[in-house]
Scaffold this active site. Structure first.
Site: not given
Length: 171
Positions: A30, A39
Site C-alpha cells: 500500500e 487511488c
C-alpha cells in the site's frame, strides 16, 4: 518421517490467525500517504490504503495511519472469516487477507478463488488470485468500455499483477 511442524506449515482455522500478521505485507504494497489522495480506483484513500470516511485534503499522522491499518485488517478479517471454511498456513492467511483488503471482502467472499481454496485446490486457487489483477477499461471521459457483445472490457494492471504474484508466492 518428520512429524514436527514449523510455524510455516501449521494450518489454523482462518479466525484463529491474528490479522496483524498481514500488517507488514500490506504496508509494503500500500505504501504510506499521510494526505488524502484518489487511488487508481478513484476512491479517496489515506494512510496504508484506508478508505473509510476519508475527506478531501485530510491529513493524518503515521500513528493514525498505523491505527487505521490495524483496525482495517481486523475488520476485514472478521468480515471474511465466515466465508473461509478451510484451515490455512500463515502465508495463505496473509495472502487471502491482503487480497480482501485490496479488492474488498465481498469480491473475495463470492469468488471462485475462495471456493477453490476452501476445497483445498491450492494450485487452482493461486491462478484465481491472478484474476484479481484487472480493472475495468474506461475511455478518456471515464465511461466503461464494452466489447461488441456489450461485456465490460478489462485490462491487467501491472502493479496489481505484481501484488497478486507476491500473494501467490506466500501460498
Amino acid at each position: 518421517m518428520n512429524h514436527s511442524t514449523s510455524n510455516q506449515e501449521e494450518k489454523l482455522p482462518f479466525s484463529q490467525w491474528n490479522p496483524l500478521v498481514a500488517e507488514n505485507f500490506v504496508k509494503e504494497w500500500e505504501g504510506l500517504r499521510l494526505k488524502a489522495y484518489k487511488c487508481s480506483a478513484n476512491t479517496l484513500t489515506i494512510g496504508y490504503g484506508h478508505t473509510k470516511n476519508v475527506k478531501p485534503g485530510q491529513t493524518i499522522t503515521k500513528q493514525q495511519a498505523d491505527k487505521y491499518l490495524k483496525d482495517d485488517l481486523t475488520e476485514h478479517a472478521e468480515a471474511l472469516s465466515k466465508y473461509v471454511t478451510c484451515k490455512l498456513t500463515e502465508g495463505q492467511y496473509i495472502a487471502l487477507l491482503d487480497l480482501a483488503f485490496n479488492v474488498g471482502v465481498g469480491a473475495v467472499a463470492k469468488s471462485k478463488t475462495l471456493e477453490l481454496l476452501n476445497a483445498g485446490k491450492i494450485e487452482e486457487a493461486k491462478k484465481g488470485f491472478l484474476s484479481f489483477a484487472k480493472q475495468k477499461m474506461k475511455d478518456k471521459n471515464g465511461n466503461i468500455l464494452r466489447d461488441e457483445h456489450r461485456r465490460i472490457m478489462y485490462e491487467v494492471v501491472n502493479g496489481l499483477m505484481n501484488r497478486r504474484k507476491a500473494e501467490v508466492a506466500l501460498m
